[in-house]
Scaffold this motif. Structure first.
Motif, PDB file in Angstrom:
ATOM      1  N   GLU A   1       0.864  -1.197   0.000  1.00 36.81           N
ATOM      2  CA  GLU A   1       0.000   0.000   0.000  1.00 36.81           C
ATOM      3  C   GLU A   1       0.901   1.249   0.000  1.00 36.81           C
ATOM      4  N   SER A   2       0.653   2.149  -0.979  1.00 39.55           N
ATOM      5  CA  SER A   2       1.438   3.397  -1.013  1.00 39.55           C
ATOM      6  C   SER A   2       0.613   4.527  -1.630  1.00 39.55           C
ATOM      7  N   SER A   3      -0.711   4.551  -1.342  1.00 43.66           N
ATOM      8  CA  SER A   3      -1.554   5.508  -2.057  1.00 43.66           C
ATOM      9  C   SER A   3      -1.455   6.942  -1.528  1.00 43.66           C
ATOM     10  N   CYS A   4      -1.043   7.104  -0.262  1.00 47.99           N
ATOM     11  CA  CYS A   4      -0.977   8.462   0.291  1.00 47.99           C
ATOM     12  C   CYS A   4       0.302   8.632   1.102  1.00 47.99           C
ATOM     13  N   ASP A   5       0.205   8.683   2.420  1.00 50.24           N
ATOM     14  CA  ASP A   5       1.424   8.947   3.196  1.00 50.24           C
ATOM     15  C   ASP A   5       1.789   7.809   4.144  1.00 50.24           C
TER      16      ASP A   5
ATOM     17  N   PHE B   1     -24.839  -9.929   3.748  1.00 55.93           N
ATOM     18  CA  PHE B   1     -25.252  -9.103   2.611  1.00 55.93           C
ATOM     19  C   PHE B   1     -26.771  -9.005   2.563  1.00 55.93           C
ATOM     20  N   PRO B   2     -27.339  -7.873   2.134  1.00 53.58           N
ATOM     21  CA  PRO B   2     -26.617  -6.636   1.887  1.00 53.58           C
ATOM     22  C   PRO B   2     -26.352  -5.905   3.197  1.00 53.58           C
ATOM     23  N   PHE B   3     -25.226  -5.169   3.239  1.00 53.78           N
ATOM     24  CA  PHE B   3     -24.996  -4.303   4.388  1.00 53.78           C
ATOM     25  C   PHE B   3     -24.581  -2.922   3.899  1.00 53.78           C
ATOM     26  N   ILE B   4     -24.570  -1.973   4.832  1.00 50.27           N
ATOM     27  CA  ILE B   4     -24.195  -0.597   4.486  1.00 50.27           C
ATOM     28  C   ILE B   4     -22.767  -0.367   4.943  1.00 50.27           C
ATOM     29  N   SER B   5     -21.959   0.262   4.075  1.00 45.98           N
ATOM     30  CA  SER B   5     -20.575   0.527   4.456  1.00 45.98           C
ATOM     31  C   SER B   5     -20.274   2.014   4.347  1.00 45.98           C
ATOM     32  N   LEU B   6     -19.932   2.614   5.478  1.00 44.05           N
ATOM     33  CA  LEU B   6     -19.484   4.015   5.476  1.00 44.05           C
ATOM     34  C   LEU B   6     -17.964   4.003   5.415  1.00 44.05           C
ATOM     35  N   ILE B   7     -17.406   4.553   4.342  1.00 47.10           N
ATOM     36  CA  ILE B   7     -15.943   4.654   4.232  1.00 47.10           C
ATOM     37  C   ILE B   7     -15.591   6.111   4.462  1.00 47.10           C
ATOM     38  N   VAL B   8     -14.870   6.355   5.537  1.00 47.37           N
ATOM     39  CA  VAL B   8     -14.681   7.723   5.999  1.00 47.37           C
ATOM     40  C   VAL B   8     -13.199   7.958   6.313  1.00 47.37           C
ATOM     41  N   SER B   9     -12.549   8.699   5.394  1.00 45.98           N
ATOM     42  CA  SER B   9     -11.098   8.849   5.509  1.00 45.98           C
ATOM     43  C   SER B   9     -10.689  10.279   5.173  1.00 45.98           C
ATOM     44  N   GLY B  10      -9.407  10.461   4.862  1.00 41.51           N
ATOM     45  CA  GLY B  10      -8.935  11.795   4.509  1.00 41.51           C
ATOM     46  C   GLY B  10      -9.352  12.188   3.103  1.00 41.51           C
ATOM     47  N   GLY B  11      -9.628  11.201   2.268  1.00 42.65           N
ATOM     48  CA  GLY B  11      -9.974  11.480   0.874  1.00 42.65           C
ATOM     49  C   GLY B  11     -11.416  11.166   0.525  1.00 42.65           C
ATOM     50  N   HIS B  12     -12.092  10.378   1.354  1.00 40.42           N
ATOM     51  CA  HIS B  12     -13.444   9.926   1.010  1.00 40.42           C
ATOM     52  C   HIS B  12     -14.409   9.993   2.183  1.00 40.42           C
ATOM     53  N   THR B  13     -15.656  10.294   1.879  1.00 43.00           N
ATOM     54  CA  THR B  13     -16.747  10.096   2.835  1.00 43.00           C
ATOM     55  C   THR B  13     -17.922   9.612   2.009  1.00 43.00           C
ATOM     56  N   GLN B  14     -18.071   8.320   1.968  1.00 40.57           N
ATOM     57  CA  GLN B  14     -19.075   7.714   1.090  1.00 40.57           C
ATOM     58  C   GLN B  14     -19.815   6.615   1.839  1.00 40.57           C
ATOM     59  N   ILE B  15     -21.093   6.477   1.494  1.00 44.88           N
ATOM     60  CA  ILE B  15     -21.851   5.334   2.031  1.00 44.88           C
ATOM     61  C   ILE B  15     -22.262   4.451   0.861  1.00 44.88           C
ATOM     62  N   TRP B  16     -21.910   3.186   0.966  1.00 46.86           N
ATOM     63  CA  TRP B  16     -22.191   2.209  -0.091  1.00 46.86           C
ATOM     64  C   TRP B  16     -23.156   1.148   0.429  1.00 46.86           C
TER      65      TRP B  16
ATOM     66  N   ALA C   1     -15.458   2.108   8.115  1.00 48.61           N
ATOM     67  CA  ALA C   1     -14.020   1.892   7.933  1.00 48.61           C
ATOM     68  C   ALA C   1     -13.339   3.173   7.453  1.00 48.61           C
ATOM     69  N   GLY C   2     -11.997   3.156   7.446  1.00 47.73           N
ATOM     70  CA  GLY C   2     -11.215   4.335   7.045  1.00 47.73           C
ATOM     71  C   GLY C   2     -10.645   5.025   8.267  1.00 47.73           C
ATOM     72  N   GLY C   3      -9.733   5.951   8.050  1.00 45.71           N
ATOM     73  CA  GLY C   3      -8.997   6.589   9.146  1.00 45.71           C
ATOM     74  C   GLY C   3      -9.872   7.165  10.253  1.00 45.71           C
ATOM     75  N   VAL C   4     -10.986   7.812   9.886  1.00 44.56           N
ATOM     76  CA  VAL C   4     -11.843   8.458  10.890  1.00 44.56           C
ATOM     77  C   VAL C   4     -12.522   7.415  11.790  1.00 44.56           C
TER      78      VAL C   4
ATOM     79  N   LEU D   1      -6.303  -1.362  11.760  1.00 43.65           N
ATOM     80  CA  LEU D   1      -6.729  -1.573  10.370  1.00 43.65           C
ATOM     81  C   LEU D   1      -7.573  -0.409   9.848  1.00 43.65           C
ATOM     82  N   CYS D   2      -7.752   0.644  10.679  1.00 46.55           N
ATOM     83  CA  CYS D   2      -8.582   1.781  10.245  1.00 46.55           C
ATOM     84  C   CYS D   2      -7.816   2.697   9.297  1.00 46.55           C
ATOM     85  N   THR D   3      -6.667   3.186   9.754  1.00 42.89           N
ATOM     86  CA  THR D   3      -5.885   4.062   8.877  1.00 42.89           C
ATOM     87  C   THR D   3      -5.173   3.188   7.839  1.00 42.89           C
ATOM     88  N   ASP D   4      -4.586   3.832   6.827  1.00 40.05           N
ATOM     89  CA  ASP D   4      -4.064   3.088   5.684  1.00 40.05           C
ATOM     90  C   ASP D   4      -3.050   2.024   6.088  1.00 40.05           C
TER      91      ASP D   4
END
Ligand code: KG4
Ligand code: ZN
Length: 351
Positions: free
Chosen positions: A27-31, A146-161, A286-289, A317-320
């Protein structure tokens, strides 16, 4: 990404000898420069090098991020092998983030993985960073159905899938401006705190009164579920503009706690409404936040007051990290999928 359903050489070998696959994740997408070894669906090592060089600039400097990855990638890969007692010859495949993220940063990991793939004669697979975050919350959780709801909340994204199954996702909510992690980072900068801002705001909020300032819980006009966080940052700016440094210093716990609360309430409001309207009670965050303590506490309260079951990944496993990338890759490689060497880094990749 071109996928190929051809059986993998090593995969076939393992099927005949009935041993578990061993996958290296990168993994090397950000910092964060990170490498991980996964065997038989378990993370054996997850080495994470967080680039501290950016803290003096108050945010990630893309050029510096690429250079730091270049400096450290071989080391984290070597460490991940050592820590898991794995030899290069034991590897069956490599999973690597190829988007979304900073182009120059992604290229370092992707090219390293391609080089290893050629040198070792094993396949590699490009992984979507967001799918990695999604995996981080489901890998240890047999209860999520399945199906479940996933909130991905990080420095680059805030999305609910809405996750109908792995690989079948529907976007239900997105941010129209800043991501929630960005709101933490920008708020921290306004308050004179360090980077990354999320952990700094969490720390200084301890003992603060979250109702001290009633920051707005922003909504987006004409959108049912979308997020907007840039107004919140402006509200903080206006609030402290007329305060002298001493007053800010004396009240920093309260100001930070109130700001943190507004971000968390906004996130949980959408989770609650979507869960209710879509009639889906299983939620992963999931995600950094997702590492935020108050966020985890308030989610628990929401769960216990409603018919919602919210699952967070382990803190590490939350942050990158490459563990989540290796896990996502493991599943794909196990199913005989891999990428072509022509795979390009894609900074704007969506799920
Ligand atoms: O997932 P991540 O490591 O990288 C991206 O994919 O963006 O998330 C980084 C973001 C940063 O904005 C950081 O401030 C935020 O996650 N973050 C937190 C906490 N730890 C990291 N935000 C709030 N509370 C935390 N404890
Ligand atoms: Zn991330």
């Amino acid at each position: 990404m071109k996928m190929n359903h051809q059986k993998l050489r090593m995969h076939q070998r393992n099927n005949t000898t009935n041993t578990a696959l061993i996958v290296l994740g990168i993994e090397s997408s950000c910092d964060e420069t990170s490498a991980s070894i996964v065997k038989d669906h378990k993370i054996l090592s997850n080495i994470i090098f967080s680039q501290e060089i950016h803290s003096q600039y108050g945010g990630v400097v893309p050029e510096l991020a690429s250079r730091e990855h270049q400096k450290n990638i071989a080391y984290v890969v070597k460490k991940s092998l050592e820590k898991s007692n794995t030899q290069l010859k034991d590897l069956d495949g490599i999973a690597v983030t190829y988007g979304a993220g900073l182009k120059g940063a992604l290229l370092v990991g992707l090219n390293f993985a391609k080089g290893m793939s050629i040198a070792l004669g094993i396949p590699f697979i490009g992984i979507n960073h967001l799918e990695g975050h999604l995996y981080s919350s489901i890998m240890d959780n047999n209860k999520l159905q399945f199906p479940f709801i996933s909130l991905i909340v990080s420095g680059g994204h805030t999305q609910i899938w809405k996750v109908n199954k792995i690989g079948k996702y529907e976007l239900l909510a997105n941010t129209v401006d800043d991501a929630a992690g960005e709101a933490f980072d920008k708020g921290a900068r306004l308050l004179g705190l360090g980077y990354p801002g999320g952990p700094e705001i969490q720390k200084i909020s301890r003992g603060g009164d979250p109702s001290h300032i009633n920051f707005p819980r922003p909504v987006v006009k004409k959108s049912k579920y979308d997020f907007s966080f840039s107004g919140l940052k402006t509200a903080l700016l206006y609030r402290i503009k007329d305060m002298d440094n001493n007053t800010i210093k004396q009240n920093i716990h309260h100001i930070a706690a109130s700001y943190q609360e507004a971000i968390i309430d906004t996130l949980l409001d959408r989770v609650e409404r979507i869960s209710h309207n879509e009639k889906i009670s299983q939620v992963s965050i999931a995600g950094g936040v997702a590492a935020n303590k108050r966020f985890r506490e308030k989610s628990k309260i929401l769960s216990s007051n409603n018919d919602i079951s919210i699952h967070f990944p382990d803190l590490n496993l939350c942050t990158d990290n490459a563990g989540m990338i290796a896990m996502a890759g493991y599943e794909k490689i196990n199913n005989g999928l891999y990428s072509e060497l022509s795979l390009e880094a894609n900074p704007n990749l969506s799920l």
